[in-house]
Motif scaffolding. Structure first.
Motif, PDB file in Angstrom:
ATOM      1  N   TYR A   1       1.257  -3.343  -1.253  1.00  0.00           N
ATOM      2  CA  TYR A   1       0.557  -2.777  -0.381  1.00  0.00           C
ATOM      3  C   TYR A   1       0.978  -2.629   1.053  1.00  0.00           C
ATOM      4  CZ  TYR A   1      -3.304  -3.782  -3.498  1.00  0.00           C
ATOM      5  OH  TYR A   1      -4.251  -3.774  -4.778  1.00  0.00           O
ATOM      6  N   ALA A   2       0.772  -1.642   1.498  1.00  0.00           N
ATOM      7  CA  ALA A   2       1.419  -1.481   3.099  1.00  0.00           C
ATOM      8  C   ALA A   2       0.431  -2.722   3.879  1.00  0.00           C
ATOM      9  CB  ALA A   2       1.269  -0.208   3.614  1.00  0.00           C
ATOM     10  N   ASP A   3       1.102  -3.210   4.875  1.00  0.00           N
ATOM     11  CA  ASP A   3       0.364  -4.334   5.937  1.00  0.00           C
ATOM     12  C   ASP A   3      -0.843  -3.696   6.430  1.00  0.00           C
ATOM     13  OD1 ASP A   3       3.634  -5.665   7.003  1.00  0.00           O
ATOM     14  OD2 ASP A   3       2.427  -6.155   5.054  1.00  0.00           O
ATOM     15  N   SER A   4      -0.700  -2.377   6.664  1.00  0.00           N
ATOM     16  CA  SER A   4      -2.181  -1.890   7.280  1.00  0.00           C
ATOM     17  C   SER A   4      -3.188  -1.938   6.371  1.00  0.00           C
ATOM     18  CB  SER A   4      -1.800  -0.423   7.888  1.00  0.00           C
ATOM     19  OG  SER A   4      -1.262   0.518   6.828  1.00  0.00           O
ATOM     20  N   VAL A   5      -3.056  -1.892   5.190  1.00  0.00           N
ATOM     21  CA  VAL A   5      -4.252  -1.940   4.369  1.00  0.00           C
ATOM     22  C   VAL A   5      -4.545  -3.174   3.461  1.00  0.00           C
ATOM     23  CG1 VAL A   5      -3.715   0.804   3.961  1.00  0.00           C
ATOM     24  CG2 VAL A   5      -2.996  -0.740   2.078  1.00  0.00           C
ATOM     25  N   LYS A   6      -3.461  -4.151   3.305  1.00  0.00           N
ATOM     26  CA  LYS A   6      -3.636  -5.168   2.658  1.00  0.00           C
ATOM     27  C   LYS A   6      -5.023  -5.963   3.162  1.00  0.00           C
ATOM     28  CE  LYS A   6       0.470  -7.048   2.640  1.00  0.00           C
ATOM     29  NZ  LYS A   6       1.531  -7.666   2.550  1.00  0.00           N
ATOM     30  N   GLY A   7      -5.712  -6.423   1.936  1.00  0.00           N
ATOM     31  CA  GLY A   7      -7.036  -7.201   2.124  1.00  0.00           C
ATOM     32  C   GLY A   7      -8.055  -6.064   2.205  1.00  0.00           C
ATOM     33  N   ARG A   8      -7.855  -4.723   2.424  1.00  0.00           N
ATOM     34  CA  ARG A   8      -8.985  -3.816   2.393  1.00  0.00           C
ATOM     35  C   ARG A   8      -8.841  -2.911   1.266  1.00  0.00           C
ATOM     36  NH1 ARG A   8      -9.263  -0.211   6.581  1.00  0.00           N
ATOM     37  NH2 ARG A   8      -6.932  -0.215   6.836  1.00  0.00           N
ATOM     38  N   PHE A   9      -7.719  -2.688   0.776  1.00  0.00           N
ATOM     39  CA  PHE A   9      -7.521  -1.526  -0.429  1.00  0.00           C
ATOM     40  C   PHE A   9      -7.207  -2.423  -1.615  1.00  0.00           C
ATOM     41  CE2 PHE A   9      -6.399   2.404   2.247  1.00  0.00           C
ATOM     42  CZ  PHE A   9      -7.390   2.313   3.033  1.00  0.00           C
ATOM     43  N   THR A  10      -7.553  -1.799  -2.763  1.00  0.00           N
ATOM     44  CA  THR A  10      -7.138  -2.325  -3.945  1.00  0.00           C
ATOM     45  C   THR A  10      -6.831  -1.036  -4.886  1.00  0.00           C
ATOM     46  OG1 THR A  10      -8.685  -4.187  -3.742  1.00  0.00           O
ATOM     47  CG2 THR A  10      -7.849  -3.644  -6.042  1.00  0.00           C
ATOM     48  N   ILE A  11      -5.622  -1.372  -5.492  1.00  0.00           N
ATOM     49  CA  ILE A  11      -5.203  -0.480  -6.408  1.00  0.00           C
ATOM     50  C   ILE A  11      -4.988  -0.971  -7.804  1.00  0.00           C
ATOM     51  CG2 ILE A  11      -2.589  -1.232  -6.298  1.00  0.00           C
ATOM     52  CD1 ILE A  11      -1.909   1.741  -6.544  1.00  0.00           C
ATOM     53  N   SER A  12      -5.727  -0.123  -8.742  1.00  0.00           N
ATOM     54  CA  SER A  12      -5.840  -0.474 -10.178  1.00  0.00           C
ATOM     55  C   SER A  12      -5.413   0.618 -10.990  1.00  0.00           C
ATOM     56  CB  SER A  12      -7.080  -1.089 -10.402  1.00  0.00           C
ATOM     57  OG  SER A  12      -7.969  -0.114 -10.133  1.00  0.00           O
ATOM     58  N   ARG A  13      -5.128   0.521 -12.231  1.00  0.00           N
ATOM     59  CA  ARG A  13      -5.026   1.428 -13.254  1.00  0.00           C
ATOM     60  C   ARG A  13      -5.795   1.079 -14.219  1.00  0.00           C
ATOM     61  NH1 ARG A  13       1.555   2.036 -13.821  1.00  0.00           N
ATOM     62  NH2 ARG A  13       1.050   3.211 -15.564  1.00  0.00           N
ATOM     63  N   ASP A  14      -6.317   2.157 -15.220  1.00  0.00           N
ATOM     64  CA  ASP A  14      -7.235   1.879 -16.319  1.00  0.00           C
ATOM     65  C   ASP A  14      -6.532   2.579 -17.449  1.00  0.00           C
ATOM     66  OD1 ASP A  14      -9.383   1.948 -18.137  1.00  0.00           O
ATOM     67  OD2 ASP A  14     -10.932   1.671 -16.744  1.00  0.00           O
ATOM     68  N   SER A  15      -6.056   1.961 -18.186  1.00  0.00           N
ATOM     69  CA  SER A  15      -5.492   2.531 -19.366  1.00  0.00           C
ATOM     70  C   SER A  15      -6.505   3.363 -20.246  1.00  0.00           C
ATOM     71  CB  SER A  15      -4.507   1.803 -20.180  1.00  0.00           C
ATOM     72  OG  SER A  15      -3.491   1.363 -19.559  1.00  0.00           O
ATOM     73  N   ALA A  16      -7.660   2.787 -20.562  1.00  0.00           N
ATOM     74  CA  ALA A  16      -8.588   3.262 -21.403  1.00  0.00           C
ATOM     75  C   ALA A  16      -9.128   4.780 -20.811  1.00  0.00           C
ATOM     76  CB  ALA A  16      -9.686   2.418 -21.549  1.00  0.00           C
ATOM     77  N   LYS A  17      -9.196   4.785 -19.496  1.00  0.00           N
ATOM     78  CA  LYS A  17      -9.646   6.062 -18.900  1.00  0.00           C
ATOM     79  C   LYS A  17      -8.384   6.912 -18.393  1.00  0.00           C
ATOM     80  CE  LYS A  17     -14.251   4.112 -17.463  1.00  0.00           C
ATOM     81  NZ  LYS A  17     -14.996   3.907 -16.426  1.00  0.00           N
ATOM     82  N   ASP A  18      -7.111   6.248 -18.607  1.00  0.00           N
ATOM     83  CA  ASP A  18      -6.268   7.336 -18.064  1.00  0.00           C
ATOM     84  C   ASP A  18      -6.192   7.439 -16.723  1.00  0.00           C
ATOM     85  OD1 ASP A  18      -5.688   8.654 -21.293  1.00  0.00           O
ATOM     86  OD2 ASP A  18      -4.750   7.119 -20.538  1.00  0.00           O
ATOM     87  N   THR A  19      -6.532   6.556 -15.931  1.00  0.00           N
ATOM     88  CA  THR A  19      -7.048   6.961 -14.392  1.00  0.00           C
ATOM     89  C   THR A  19      -6.441   5.831 -13.346  1.00  0.00           C
ATOM     90  OG1 THR A  19      -8.974   8.058 -14.943  1.00  0.00           O
ATOM     91  CG2 THR A  19      -8.757   7.403 -12.791  1.00  0.00           C
ATOM     92  N   LEU A  20      -5.684   6.077 -12.231  1.00  0.00           N
ATOM     93  CA  LEU A  20      -5.532   5.286 -11.179  1.00  0.00           C
ATOM     94  C   LEU A  20      -6.513   5.447 -10.429  1.00  0.00           C
ATOM     95  CD1 LEU A  20      -3.000   3.739  -9.802  1.00  0.00           C
ATOM     96  CD2 LEU A  20      -2.424   5.910  -8.891  1.00  0.00           C
ATOM     97  N   TYR A  21      -6.906   4.035  -9.577  1.00  0.00           N
ATOM     98  CA  TYR A  21      -7.828   3.984  -8.453  1.00  0.00           C
ATOM     99  C   TYR A  21      -7.229   3.467  -7.363  1.00  0.00           C
ATOM    100  CZ  TYR A  21     -10.980   4.743 -12.549  1.00  0.00           C
ATOM    101  OH  TYR A  21     -11.611   5.156 -13.634  1.00  0.00           O
ATOM    102  N   LEU A  22      -7.973   3.941  -6.160  1.00  0.00           N
ATOM    103  CA  LEU A  22      -7.792   3.232  -4.941  1.00  0.00           C
ATOM    104  C   LEU A  22      -9.175   2.983  -4.303  1.00  0.00           C
ATOM    105  CD1 LEU A  22      -5.653   2.137  -2.962  1.00  0.00           C
ATOM    106  CD2 LEU A  22      -5.805   4.403  -1.676  1.00  0.00           C
ATOM    107  N   GLN A  23      -9.531   1.596  -4.331  1.00  0.00           N
ATOM    108  CA  GLN A  23     -10.664   1.153  -3.747  1.00  0.00           C
ATOM    109  C   GLN A  23     -10.537   0.645  -2.320  1.00  0.00           C
ATOM    110  OE1 GLN A  23     -14.002   1.057  -4.821  1.00  0.00           O
ATOM    111  NE2 GLN A  23     -14.398   0.604  -2.988  1.00  0.00           N
ATOM    112  N   MET A  24     -11.076   1.543  -1.348  1.00  0.00           N
ATOM    113  CA  MET A  24     -10.900   1.430  -0.008  1.00  0.00           C
ATOM    114  C   MET A  24     -12.171   0.803   0.513  1.00  0.00           C
ATOM    115  SD  MET A  24      -8.843   4.817   0.830  1.00  0.00           S
ATOM    116  CE  MET A  24     -10.041   6.072   0.590  1.00  0.00           C
TER     117      MET A  24
END
Length: 114
Positions: free
Chosen positions: A58-81
């Motif tokens: 993560y970039a320092d500016s978003v660390k602790g607030r944003f979460t990146i994840s990838r779901d292979s079952a849904k073939d989708t990348l997420y960014l929870q902000m």
């Protein structure tokens, strides 16, 4: 090859949004995937990425607030902000590495304002 983002919008400071990104084919075949953003009048900056086996950065500016994840079952990348700030206002771009090339989406706008 197509990379498509969705989920952007207008949110108040302190609020949350979840961005989604889909890429052609099965996500399990892609290498590193990630997000960058470009604020008005500024250069595109790195936000976060996730490797094929789940390692994240993560970039320092978003660390602790944003979460990146990838779901292979849904073939989708997420960014929870979470805990969004006005300075997070930008167009968010998804990218994915595949066989030595990087593919970008067209972006989804996020505006953080009261």
């Amino acid at each position: 090859v197509q990379v498509v983002e969705s989920g952007g919008g207008l949110v108040q400071p302190g609020g949350s949004l979840r961005l989604s990104c889909t890429a052609s084919g099965r996500i399990s075949t892609w290498g590193t995937m990630g997000w960058s953003r470009q604020a008005p009048g500024k250069e595109r900056d790195f936000v976060a990425n996730i490797g094929s086996v789940g390692q994240t950065f993560y970039a320092d500016s978003v660390k602790g607030r944003f979460t990146i994840s990838r779901d292979s079952a849904k073939d989708t990348l997420y960014l929870q902000m979470n805990n969004l700030k006005p300075e997070d206002t930008a167009v968010y771009f998804c990218y994915a590495d595949y066989l030595g090339s990087t593919y970008w989406g067209k972006g989804t706008p996020v505006t953080v304002s009261s």
